[in-house]
Design an enzyme around this catalytic site. Structure first.
Site, PDB file in Angstrom:
ATOM      1  N   GLU A 336      47.289  39.735  48.714  1.00 37.43           N
ATOM      2  CA  GLU A 336      48.351  39.850  47.717  1.00 37.43           C
ATOM      3  C   GLU A 336      49.699  39.442  48.299  1.00 37.43           C
ATOM      4  O   GLU A 336      50.068  39.840  49.401  1.00 37.43           O
ATOM      5  CB  GLU A 336      48.421  41.254  47.124  1.00 37.43           C
ATOM      6  CG  GLU A 336      48.504  42.383  48.112  1.00 37.43           C
ATOM      7  CD  GLU A 336      48.431  43.756  47.438  1.00 37.43           C
ATOM      8  OE1 GLU A 336      48.070  43.835  46.250  1.00 37.43           O
ATOM      9  OE2 GLU A 336      48.741  44.746  48.114  1.00 37.43           O
ATOM     10  N   CYS A 337      50.397  38.601  47.577  1.00 39.92           N
ATOM     11  CA  CYS A 337      51.744  38.135  47.900  1.00 39.92           C
ATOM     12  C   CYS A 337      51.765  37.514  49.296  1.00 39.92           C
ATOM     13  O   CYS A 337      51.293  36.401  49.491  1.00 39.92           O
ATOM     14  CB  CYS A 337      52.762  39.252  47.719  1.00 39.92           C
ATOM     15  SG  CYS A 337      54.430  38.633  47.384  1.00 39.92           S
TER      16      CYS A 337
END
Length: 458
Positions: A336-337
């Site tokens: 994530e990210c």
């Protein structure tokens, strides 16, 4: 029964975090067991809380976490404390949108039955501060305000005027003098992380301890802490649920989790939910380690600041090769990210220099000077994968300055923002789920169980 309060602010930038860190350290220096919490989806403040108290700080978010799960989490940690301090987010009544209180600090304070202590930036104000205080005290009659801390007070005369203006209103529980030397360093995405301050980014290796002690001295000079504690009611935790998720009966499976200065945006509750689902957590550093931990069934690459460590990440070719081979093995990977950026072909930093990354997913991450996205997101997966079947719903938050360039594979999520806008996010390839979204697993604990079960099957 502990004493407890929510430390709120009139708006972002009023000095709430500085006051909170000073109060946390001052309480801890008195030998009290202090349990910090952070309202909302913030990752940086909890790290600073933990440094101030030597106790992990947990996020409490009334939109991402179901009410019962939030109250269980709060009570579990509060029972071990003498004092509980919840730092608010933004302004007291700011939340997911303008129409209701969802996601706001005020909503959280009412849900937990805690009094709010309001930090007011008194710079360039005199009698007008009374009007401000009156508005906050009357806006929501169901919210209990314990009093006010006046911040950035300029002089003895300024303090006298402010106290005179507020004499018939909310009690003034502290007056903190303006001190430019106490400013916390910041950059894109917010304050500098505890790890980076402590590592001497722009200062010596003792920078973080020096800042925290200076903030504690400042708070102790302006706040009568024994009187503040005496004014707070004891928190009756007998009304809080104690239900815990059933422990996994199957054999544990090792989940590798990236955790260092480049990958430091993790919800502590996500880690606990993975453990409750049967995961054995194995932390490693993409910056420093040449190999992944042994015996991994799954891999979790959280967010952080890979753009600030891109040269070091690129230089660690052995670890990038191991991550690439792991992703090719079919075992589940959740990125994530910042972790998503790490799986792409390259990362272009703020100077325009492109650094090779893992090359697992097509495209490039490019750091922009303007924010690319910010806000709560309702998400559903578009393909079967590590979180379970297609259509699995989770909630989370998006906040990044980088953008994806190139042709992506199948998007990972369909996102719905607070204003109803719909977008696609990330990429899903085989058993790899990557995107900009930071997921809070408390929004759907079955996603945590699915991820661990997928790792166990492999």
């Amino acid at each position: 029964m502990p004493k407890a309060l929510v430390l709120a602010g009139t708006h972002s930038g009023c000095g709430k975090t500085s006051v909170c860190l000073g109060l946390l350290r001052a309480l801890a220096r008195r030998g009290l067991r202090v349990q910090p919490f952070k309202a909302g989806p913030d990752f940086i403040d909890p790290g600073l809380h933990a440094a101030a108290t030597a106790t992990p700080s947990h996020n409490l978010d009334t939109w991402m976490q179901p009410e019962a799960a939030l109250r269980v989490l709060f009570a579990r940690r509060a029972r071990k404390a003498d004092v509980v301090v919840v730092e608010g987010a933004m302004g007291l009544f700011d939340g997911r949108g303008g129409a209701d209180e969802a996601g706001s600090t005020a909503h959280l304070a009412k849900l937990l039955g805690l009094p709010a202590l309001l930090v007011v930036d008194a710079a360039s104000q005199a009698r007008s501060v009374a009007a401000l205080a009156l508005g906050f005290s009357r806006f929501d009659p169901d919210l209990r305000l314990a009093g006010i801390i006046l911040n950035r007070v300029g002089s003895d005369r300024h303090e006298a005027i402010l106290r005179e203006a507020l004499a018939s209103g909310l009690p003034v529980l502290g007056c903190l003098r303006r001190d430019a030397s106490l400013t916390l360093p910041s950059r894109h995405l917010g304050l500098v992380t505890a790890a980076d301050i402590g590592a001497g980014i722009g200062a010596d290796s003792a920078a973080l301890e020096h800042i925290l002690d200076a903030l504690a001295d400042w708070v102790e000079q302006g706040v009568d802490i024994p009187a503040l504690l005496a004014a707070l009611p004891e928190l009756d935790l007998s009304t809080f649920p104690t239900m815990e998720p059933a422990s996994a009966l199957a054999s544990p499976v090792r989940i590798g989790i990236a955790r260092d200065r480049a990958f430091c945006f993790l919800y502590e509750e996500n880690l606990r939910l993975l453990e409750a689902a049967g995961a054995e957590l194995a932390f490693f550093s993409p910056l420093a380690d040449a190999e992944l931990p042994e015996g991994l069934g799954g891999l979790y690459l959280p967010g952080g600041y890979p753009e600030l460590s891109a040269p070091a990440l690129a230089a660690n070719a052995p670890l990038r090769a191991q991550v690439r081979a792991f992703c090719a093995s079919g075992r589940p990977v959740w990125a994530e990210c910042g972790g998503y950026m790490y799986l792409l072909e390259s990362l272009t930093d703020g100077g325009g220099v492109a650094h090779p990354m893992c090359g697992v997913l097509p495209g490039r991450a490019v750091l922009r000077t303007k924010r690319a996205a910010l806000g709560y997101r309702e998400a559903r997966t578009l393909l079967p994968g590590p979180f379970g079947p297609a259509g699995t719903a989770v909630r989370g938050h998006e906040f990044h300055y980088s953008e994806h360039e190139g042709e992506p594979e199948q998007p990972a999520y369909a996102l719905t923002a607070s204003d109803g806008a719909e977008t696609l996010d990330g990429q899903a390839v085989g058993n790899i789920l990557g995107g900009w979204l930071h997921v809070h697993l408390a929004s759907n604990p079955q996603a945590a169980q699915a991820f661990v079960d997928a790792a166990r099957r492999c």
